[in-house]
Structures are given as C-alpha cells and as structure tokens.
Scaffold this motif. Structure first.
Motif, short mmCIF file in Angstrom:
data_model
loop_
_atom_site.label_atom_id
_atom_site.label_comp_id
_atom_site.label_asym_id
_atom_site.label_seq_id
_atom_site.Cartn_x
_atom_site.Cartn_y
_atom_site.Cartn_z
N LEU A 28 0.75 -1.22 0.04
CA LEU A 28 -0.24 -0.03 0.12
C LEU A 28 0.98 1.22 -0.05
O LEU A 28 0.63 2.39 -0.72
CB LEU A 28 -0.96 -0.11 1.12
N LEU A 29 1.86 1.28 0.78
CA LEU A 29 2.90 2.49 0.78
C LEU A 29 3.48 2.46 -0.64
O LEU A 29 3.68 3.84 -1.13
CB LEU A 29 3.86 2.23 1.71
N LEU A 30 3.97 1.49 -1.23
CA LEU A 30 4.44 1.50 -2.42
C LEU A 30 3.63 2.07 -3.49
O LEU A 30 3.80 3.04 -4.32
CB LEU A 30 5.02 0.21 -2.91
N ILE A 31 2.37 1.63 -3.58
CA ILE A 31 1.46 2.21 -4.50
C ILE A 31 1.13 3.62 -4.10
O ILE A 31 1.14 4.59 -5.17
CB ILE A 31 0.07 1.52 -4.31
N SER A 36 1.73 9.20 -6.01
CA SER A 36 1.82 10.61 -5.71
C SER A 36 3.11 11.34 -6.32
O SER A 36 3.53 12.60 -5.92
CB SER A 36 1.89 10.67 -4.09
N SER A 37 4.08 10.67 -6.77
CA SER A 37 5.40 11.05 -6.95
C SER A 37 5.30 11.43 -8.52
O SER A 37 4.47 10.95 -9.30
CB SER A 37 6.52 10.25 -7.20
#
Length: 131
Positions: A28-31, A36-37
């Motif tokens: 989830l953090l990776l997605i 967002s980048s």
C-alpha cells in the motif's frame, strides 16, 4: 496451587507471527508513493530578476512587450509573434539590453511561455518578466 501431580497439559509452542499484514502495508505504501510522485522533468525558465532593488541605467529605446489573450504588442503596437524578433532588433542596444515582458489580464501562461521561447530562440537572452 503448585501441587504435585497437577498438570496444565502439554506445553504449547508459541504461535508464529504472520507476515501477511506487514506485506500488505508495504505494498500500500509502495502504491501510494508511486501515484503521488512525479516522474517528469520540470522545465526551467531563465528570467532575469533585476538587480535586487538596485537601480540600473536603461539602455536604448523602450522594449516593452505586452502579451494579451489575443495579441502581442511591442511598445503598444500590435505585432505578430513571428515578426516580433525582427521588429525588436532595431530597438536593441549594441551590448544586448533587456526586454521587458508583461502579461496582460486574461493572457494564459502558455502564451507567455511561447513568446519567451520565441525571443530566446531569436537570441534575446535577457528577458525581464513583470506584473
């Protein structure tokens, strides 16, 4: 309660910790960070900021370009964007003075950038953007 012969049953082995919730959080953090980048490169517009409040002597004729929503004006005279460099050359001093670019109300940023690009390609490197 610690009586001889009293037993709590067979000794249990500690339960293994499941890694599934941690892997879910990592994905989830990776997605989140991927979405967002920004992967594109930002363009840099070289704009002269003046002399930080210090006065400088103006050289040559006035060179004010007004960028309106439907026209480009050089010193108040409507000029086609393609003819702008040729109309500006006689007004420039020998040592390459500054050109003042002023966006008018309603002019979008893309139009201002296209005028700046046309001037830069034509060799006018000292562009001052004013409000």
């Amino acid at each position: 309660m610690n009586q001889p012969g009293f037993s709590l049953g067979p000794r249990r082995h500690p339960r293994r910790m499941s890694l599934t919730p941690m892997i879910d959080v990592v994905f989830l953090l990776l997605i989140f960070f991927m979405l967002s980048s920004r992967f594109g490169l930002d363009a840099v517009l070289p704009i002269a900021g003046g002399a930080e409040g210090a006065g400088s002597e103006w050289q040559g004729a006035p060179r004010l370009i007004d960028v309106a929503p439907d026209a480009v004006l050089l010193n108040g005279v409507e000029t086609a964007q393609t003819d702008l460099p040729d109309a500006l050359r006689p007004l420039m001093p020998d040592d390459g003075g500054a050109v003042i670019l002023r966006p008018r109300d309603g002019a979008d940023l893309q139009r201002v950038v296209s005028v700046m690009d046309a001037l830069t390609v034509a060799g006018f490197g000292n562009i001052i953007l004013v409000e």
